[in-house]
Every structure is written in C-alpha cells, then in structure tokens.
Motif scaffolding. Structure first.
Motif, PDB file in Angstrom:
ATOM      1  N   ASP A   1      16.244  -1.313   1.496  1.00 12.44           N
ATOM      2  CA  ASP A   1      15.809  -0.231   1.784  1.00 12.44           C
ATOM      3  C   ASP A   1      14.850   0.155   1.312  1.00 12.44           C
ATOM      4  O   ASP A   1      13.769   0.279   0.809  1.00 12.44           O
ATOM      5  CB  ASP A   1      16.375   1.070   2.306  1.00 12.44           C
ATOM      6  N   TYR A   2      15.466  -0.451  -0.497  1.00 10.98           N
ATOM      7  CA  TYR A   2      15.323   0.386  -1.394  1.00 10.98           C
ATOM      8  C   TYR A   2      14.352  -0.855  -1.879  1.00 10.98           C
ATOM      9  O   TYR A   2      12.576  -0.678  -2.825  1.00 10.98           O
ATOM     10  CB  TYR A   2      16.235   0.255  -3.109  1.00 10.98           C
TER      11      TYR A   2
ATOM     12  N   ALA B   1      12.300  -2.021  -0.253  1.00 12.26           N
ATOM     13  CA  ALA B   1      11.010  -2.172   0.845  1.00 12.26           C
ATOM     14  C   ALA B   1       9.741  -0.580   0.303  1.00 12.26           C
ATOM     15  O   ALA B   1       9.278  -0.652   0.558  1.00 12.26           O
ATOM     16  CB  ALA B   1      11.632  -1.777   2.465  1.00 12.26           C
ATOM     17  N   LYS B   2      10.901  -0.017  -0.662  1.00 11.90           N
ATOM     18  CA  LYS B   2      10.678   1.628  -1.051  1.00 11.90           C
ATOM     19  C   LYS B   2       9.645   1.007  -1.603  1.00 11.90           C
ATOM     20  O   LYS B   2       8.354   1.310  -2.051  1.00 11.90           O
ATOM     21  CB  LYS B   2      11.097   2.505  -0.990  1.00 11.90           C
ATOM     22  N   LEU B   3      10.102   0.013  -2.622  1.00 10.46           N
ATOM     23  CA  LEU B   3       9.098  -0.628  -3.949  1.00 10.46           C
ATOM     24  C   LEU B   3       8.589  -1.071  -3.831  1.00 10.46           C
ATOM     25  O   LEU B   3       7.586  -2.131  -4.582  1.00 10.46           O
ATOM     26  CB  LEU B   3       9.788  -0.729  -5.100  1.00 10.46           C
ATOM     27  N   ASN B   4       8.655  -2.059  -3.053  1.00 12.67           N
ATOM     28  CA  ASN B   4       7.838  -3.345  -2.423  1.00 12.67           C
ATOM     29  C   ASN B   4       7.914  -4.687  -3.057  1.00 12.67           C
ATOM     30  O   ASN B   4       7.187  -5.205  -3.619  1.00 12.67           O
ATOM     31  CB  ASN B   4       6.018  -3.379  -2.211  1.00 12.67           C
TER      32      ASN B   4
ATOM     33  N   HIS C   1      12.825  -6.704   6.131  1.00 14.16           N
ATOM     34  CA  HIS C   1      11.283  -5.804   6.210  1.00 14.16           C
ATOM     35  C   HIS C   1      10.405  -7.776   5.129  1.00 14.16           C
ATOM     36  O   HIS C   1      10.570  -8.373   5.452  1.00 14.16           O
ATOM     37  CB  HIS C   1      10.857  -4.981   5.319  1.00 14.16           C
TER      38      HIS C   1
ATOM     39  N   ASP D   1      19.711   0.950 -10.145  1.00 15.51           N
ATOM     40  CA  ASP D   1      18.072   2.484 -10.032  1.00 15.51           C
ATOM     41  C   ASP D   1      17.791   2.119 -11.342  1.00 15.51           C
ATOM     42  O   ASP D   1      16.467   1.684 -11.950  1.00 15.51           O
ATOM     43  CB  ASP D   1      18.562   3.530  -9.703  1.00 15.51           C
TER      44      ASP D   1
END
Length: 153
Positions: A22-23, A25-28, A45, A144
C-alpha cells in the motif's frame, strides 16, 4: 534512479507485506518481494514484482544482495543478510522496526550465537512466533522515517 523497496518475503509477516504494498503504491515506488517460493499478494500493483529464486540455501538473500543499490531499502529478519547489506551501505530494517547498523548487528549476532549455544546444550527457551500491534507500529514508524530520508537524498 528511484529508491526500490526490497523485501525478504519468506519470513515477512503478512501485515508488513500488505502495508509495504500500500505504501509503495501511494508513493509510486518499485517494490520487489524475493523468496524461493511464490508469496501471495492481494493488493499487488504495477510497481510490484514477485521474484522467485532457486530453492538452494541463501538464493533469495544472494539475489537481494546482488541487486540492491545504495539508494534502496531492504526489509529482512536475516541478521547475516543485514550485515552484508550494511557493509554495502544499504539501508536495512527488520519487521520489528529496528534499523540495522554495523554496531547493533555485532551485538545481535553475539546474542544469537549465545542463544544457539544454550539450545545446543538443552537450555534454550521456547520461541514464540507472534507479531504484535506494537511491533507493527514500531516497524511502520521506522520504515516511514527511513524511506523519507532516502527519498530526500
């Protein structure tokens, strides 16, 4: 070149794998799971790769070591792989939120060796393979922090 997330996937908890997918994908960001068998991923993804290596001992570890670059981050529980990667100046964390350094790796290896000696003479304790919400929170905070430090470089 973009930062790549490498995951030593065979021993990585499902919660961490899902979070990382998920992380990323969010930051590509590109993310590679490496193991000697296919690891199912429900939320894969377009930047996700599942790299299945030979089943020989250390094949997945060697693949990560040979392909990870200085700007990348590796998530592994394997202390010997972490040691090799730290020597190569690659950011390495475990799934419990510890950033590996040459100093704390030496300490951890010493503890591991002592524990193995106790086990060999029959004094080893039982190991419980649990993963708590606290450990996950520590991992998420550490990841993070580390990923953003790498992205700023």
């Amino acid at each position: 070149m973009q930062t790549v997330i490498w995951v030593d996937a065979d021993s990585c908890p499902r919660l961490v794998r899902t979070y990382l997918l998920d992380y990323s994908a969010k930051l590509n960001l590109k993310i590679n799971f490496v193991a000697n068998k296919n690891i199912p991923c429900e939320n894969a993804h377009e930047n996700f790769s599942m790299i299945v290596t030979d089943k020989e001992n250390q094949a997945a570890d060697n693949y990560i070591f040979d392909n990870a670059l200085e700007k990348d981050i590796v998530i592994t529980r394997d202390i010997l792989l972490a040691e090799r990667l730290v020597e190569k100046n690659i950011a390495v964390i475990n799934d419990r939120g510890k950033r590996w350094t040459s100093e704390n790796i030496k300490e951890r290896k010493s503890e591991r060796d002592f524990s193995l000696e106790l086990t060999m003479i029959g004094l080893g304790g039982k190991k419980y393979n649990t993963y708590s919400k606290k450990e996950f929170a520590e991992f998420a905070n550490c990841f993070d922090r580390e990923i953003h430090a790498l992205l700023k470089k």
